[in-house]
Design a protein around this motif. Structure first.
Motif, PDB file in Angstrom:
ATOM      1  N   ILE A   1      -4.088  -0.052  -0.394  1.00 23.75           N
ATOM      2  CA  ILE A   1      -4.382  -1.485  -0.256  1.00 23.75           C
ATOM      3  C   ILE A   1      -5.635  -1.822  -1.054  1.00 23.75           C
ATOM      4  O   ILE A   1      -6.609  -1.064  -1.034  1.00 23.75           O
ATOM      5  N   LEU A   2      -5.621  -2.978  -1.722  1.00 23.69           N
ATOM      6  CA  LEU A   2      -6.826  -3.473  -2.397  1.00 23.69           C
ATOM      7  C   LEU A   2      -7.301  -4.742  -1.691  1.00 23.69           C
ATOM      8  O   LEU A   2      -6.492  -5.635  -1.418  1.00 23.69           O
ATOM      9  N   ILE A   3      -8.597  -4.786  -1.405  1.00 22.98           N
ATOM     10  CA  ILE A   3      -9.173  -6.014  -0.842  1.00 22.98           C
ATOM     11  C   ILE A   3     -10.136  -6.562  -1.887  1.00 22.98           C
ATOM     12  O   ILE A   3     -11.101  -5.885  -2.268  1.00 22.98           O
ATOM     13  N   VAL A   4      -9.898  -7.769  -2.332  1.00 25.29           N
ATOM     14  CA  VAL A   4     -10.762  -8.390  -3.344  1.00 25.29           C
ATOM     15  C   VAL A   4     -11.726  -9.342  -2.629  1.00 25.29           C
ATOM     16  O   VAL A   4     -11.292 -10.309  -1.996  1.00 25.29           O
TER      17      VAL A   4
ATOM     18  N   VAL B   1      -7.754   2.399   1.377  1.00 24.29           N
ATOM     19  CA  VAL B   1      -8.208   1.049   1.024  1.00 24.29           C
ATOM     20  C   VAL B   1      -9.307   1.095  -0.041  1.00 24.29           C
ATOM     21  O   VAL B   1     -10.250   1.878   0.064  1.00 24.29           O
ATOM     22  N   THR B   2      -9.168   0.232  -1.036  1.00 28.19           N
ATOM     23  CA  THR B   2     -10.262   0.017  -1.977  1.00 28.19           C
ATOM     24  C   THR B   2     -10.781  -1.397  -1.761  1.00 28.19           C
ATOM     25  O   THR B   2      -9.997  -2.354  -1.734  1.00 28.19           O
TER      26      THR B   2
ATOM     27  N   LEU C   1     -11.570   5.035   2.505  1.00 30.12           N
ATOM     28  CA  LEU C   1     -12.190   3.776   2.079  1.00 30.12           C
ATOM     29  C   LEU C   1     -13.051   4.036   0.845  1.00 30.12           C
ATOM     30  O   LEU C   1     -13.848   4.968   0.829  1.00 30.12           O
ATOM     31  N   SER C   2     -12.850   3.204  -0.185  1.00 29.66           N
ATOM     32  CA  SER C   2     -13.706   3.343  -1.367  1.00 29.66           C
ATOM     33  C   SER C   2     -14.100   1.953  -1.857  1.00 29.66           C
ATOM     34  O   SER C   2     -13.509   0.940  -1.448  1.00 29.66           O
ATOM     35  N   PHE C   3     -15.086   1.921  -2.740  1.00 28.03           N
ATOM     36  CA  PHE C   3     -15.636   0.642  -3.208  1.00 28.03           C
ATOM     37  C   PHE C   3     -15.692   0.632  -4.727  1.00 28.03           C
ATOM     38  O   PHE C   3     -15.990   1.653  -5.346  1.00 28.03           O
ATOM     39  N   THR C   4     -15.424  -0.533  -5.304  1.00 27.20           N
ATOM     40  CA  THR C   4     -15.382  -0.606  -6.763  1.00 27.20           C
ATOM     41  C   THR C   4     -15.674  -2.026  -7.261  1.00 27.20           C
ATOM     42  O   THR C   4     -15.588  -2.993  -6.498  1.00 27.20           O
TER      43      THR C   4
ATOM     44  N   GLU D   1      -3.591   0.759  -8.927  1.00 30.07           N
ATOM     45  CA  GLU D   1      -3.332   1.737  -7.861  1.00 30.07           C
ATOM     46  C   GLU D   1      -2.731   1.118  -6.597  1.00 30.07           C
ATOM     47  O   GLU D   1      -2.066   1.797  -5.834  1.00 30.07           O
ATOM     48  N   ALA D   2      -3.019  -0.157  -6.373  1.00 26.98           N
ATOM     49  CA  ALA D   2      -2.619  -0.757  -5.086  1.00 26.98           C
ATOM     50  C   ALA D   2      -1.284  -1.480  -5.198  1.00 26.98           C
ATOM     51  O   ALA D   2      -0.965  -2.081  -6.219  1.00 26.98           O
ATOM     52  N   LYS D   3      -0.528  -1.423  -4.097  1.00 25.03           N
ATOM     53  CA  LYS D   3       0.745  -2.128  -4.080  1.00 25.03           C
ATOM     54  C   LYS D   3       0.548  -3.552  -3.573  1.00 25.03           C
ATOM     55  O   LYS D   3       1.340  -4.446  -3.813  1.00 25.03           O
TER      56      LYS D   3
END
Ligand code: NAD
Length: 444
Positions: free
Chosen positions: A3-6, A26-27, A64-67, A76-78
């Protein structure tokens, strides 16, 4: 699921940490590099009870990672959740440019089917706007879905709200997207199904209607409080009297110094703008907003009135307990304390300010002033004060030793902007006690 959270603010960071806690990978992405660097080291840039541990644990366990890197994280995220700000424009309408920017940047890096989920609070029609942006970037044959999934967490109880939501609203038209969202949320719905599926426009509208309803209850009580004060009734008793009616209930019936925060004020105004835009007359919503603006000035006016016969408020020292817009958060956005403090600064008062958590955010908003002393605790704030005002009902202010407070004050006035104390007890302890919608308890 990846999962990507913007947007890694109050909503994005809490949501990301809770998804990770439930086992997702999660990113969290943000354009604020400083914030991301802090988070990579396991340091939380905001105060929210329990968030620190959740972030640290899931970071260590590599869920959990941060970018700041859109390209890699979108590839990478769907599924990409958008949780960026939606502030008010000058006319009160909602500025969706942050959402548009996030959507465009996601679209530029999509290489296959993706689901884009609007978690930001956005006006009706924003999902359609996000779809249009993606089509502009990718062409009409590219496969994607846009879903509305508004967030209902409360700052101060955000982790609990996110892990155990009352409901999860999914506004979507695609069965595939609905199934994927159901899967993502399945760990949150084990005890009972909390998912409500509806059309996108209704989901977008639900978030505004919910916040407007809650704001309305607060403004209603503040208006009742004003009438109570004039007729000699006590709003605290009236609140219990009406809250015990199960059709009404006790929630959100507390009068006070006005509602603040990053949601109610801007969301009520945005809904007013939406209503006007489609030719509706939002009479009730306009009243909710107007009552609240007035309410933010009540405590300051009470103080001016009190000191009018006592040499005026100029050069008086006022201790202030609590600065954040509500307890258990460091969020100062639209906090009633700011209106109160600025009005007293203008009148020439000296202020001794204390908040358990939000002092540094408050300093950024109020700036340097020779009239302000930043204090270490509530006792220091009350020291030598002519009056003390309670603006935020932090738990640590509930059982204060008022004899000690009173001993070190210069004056005897206590202004309770959150109706936390018993009027007669405060009078017995030697205070002139002035609260919201309650008869004043003066020594003479
Ligand atoms: P916030 O200001 O705390 O965080 C938003 C983050 O988004 C910031 O860190 C900012 O740097 C980042 N950002 C801005 N543009 C970006 C971009 N293009 N790409 C990546 N990151 C970007 O905001 P918040 O309080 O979390 O609110 C976010 C949304 O959620 C708003 O629409 C708000 O109305 C809604 N909401 C907030 C709450 C709440 O209690 N705070 C509750 C429910 C819903």
């Amino acid at each position: 699921m990846q999962i990507l959270i913007v947007g890694t603010g109050y909503v994005g960071l809490v949501t990301g940490a809770c998804f990770a806690e439930m086992g997702h990978t999660v990113t969290c992405l943000d354009i604020n590099e400083e914030k991301i660097e802090m988070l990579k080291k396991g340091l939380c840039p905001i105060f929210e009870p329990g968030l620190d541990e959740l972030v640290k644990r899931n970071l260590q366990q590599k869920r959990l990672s941060f970018t700041t890197d859109y390209k890699k994280s979108v590839r990478e995220a769907k599924i990409c959740f958008i949780a960026v700000p939606t502030p008010s424009r000058a006319d009160g309408s909602c500025d969706i440019s942050y959402v548009e920017n996030a959507a465009r940047q996601i679209a530029q890096h999509m290489d296959d089917y993706r689901i884009i989920v609007n978690k930001s609070t956005v006006p009706v029609g924003t999902a359609a706007r996000v779809s249009a942006i993606i089509r502009e970037e990718k062409g009409s044959s590219f496969a994607f879905d846009v879903v509305s999934n508004p967030e209902f967490l409360k700052e101060g109880a955000a982790i609990q709200d996110c892990l155990k939501p009352d409901r999860i609203i999914i506004g979507a038209s695609s069965t595939k997207a609905i199934e994927i969202l159901r899967e993502i949320y399945s760990p949150f719905t084990l005890s009972h199904d909390r998912i409500l599926i509806m059309d996108i426009l209704s989901a977008e509208m639900t978030k505004y209607a919910a916040n407007a309803m809650l704001a309305l209850r607060i403004s209603f009580m503040n208006e009742m409080a004003a009438v109570c004060k004039e007729v000699g009734a006590n709003i605290n008793e009236v609140r219990k009297g009406i809250g015990s009616d199960t059709r009404i209930g006790y929630s959100f019936l507390y009068p006070g110094a006005g509602y603040g925060g990053s949601c109610f004020p801007k969301d009520v105004r945005a809904l007013i703008a939406t209503a006007k835009n489609v030719g509706c007359q939002p009479l009730l919503l306009e009243a909710v907003d107007a009552v609240n603006e007035k309410q933010k000035t009540v405590l300051g006016k009470n103080m001016l009135q009190y000191f009018a016969s006592r040499g005026g408020v100029k050069n008086k020292t006022i201790g202030v307990w609590g600065l954040s817009f509500k307890p258990d958060t460091d969020d100062m956005r639209e906090a009633p304390s700011i209106t109160f403090i600025r009005s007293l600064l203008k009148e020439g008062a000296n202020l001794r300010l204390f908040d358990p958590i939000s002092m540094s955010n408050a300093k950024k908003m109020l700036g340097d002033s020779s009239q302000i002393t930043w204090c270490e605790n509530e006792f220091e704030a009350a020291n030598t004060a002519d009056a003390v005002a309670l603006l935020t009902e932090w738990k640590q202010f509930r059982l204060v030793d008022f004899h000690e407070i009173r001993k070190n004050m210069k004056g005897i006035a206590f202004f309770d902007g959150r109706n936390q104390y018993k009027p007669f007890e405060m009078k017995e302890k030697g205070f002139d006690y002035i609260a919201i919608g309650v008869p004043d308890q003066l020594q003479s």
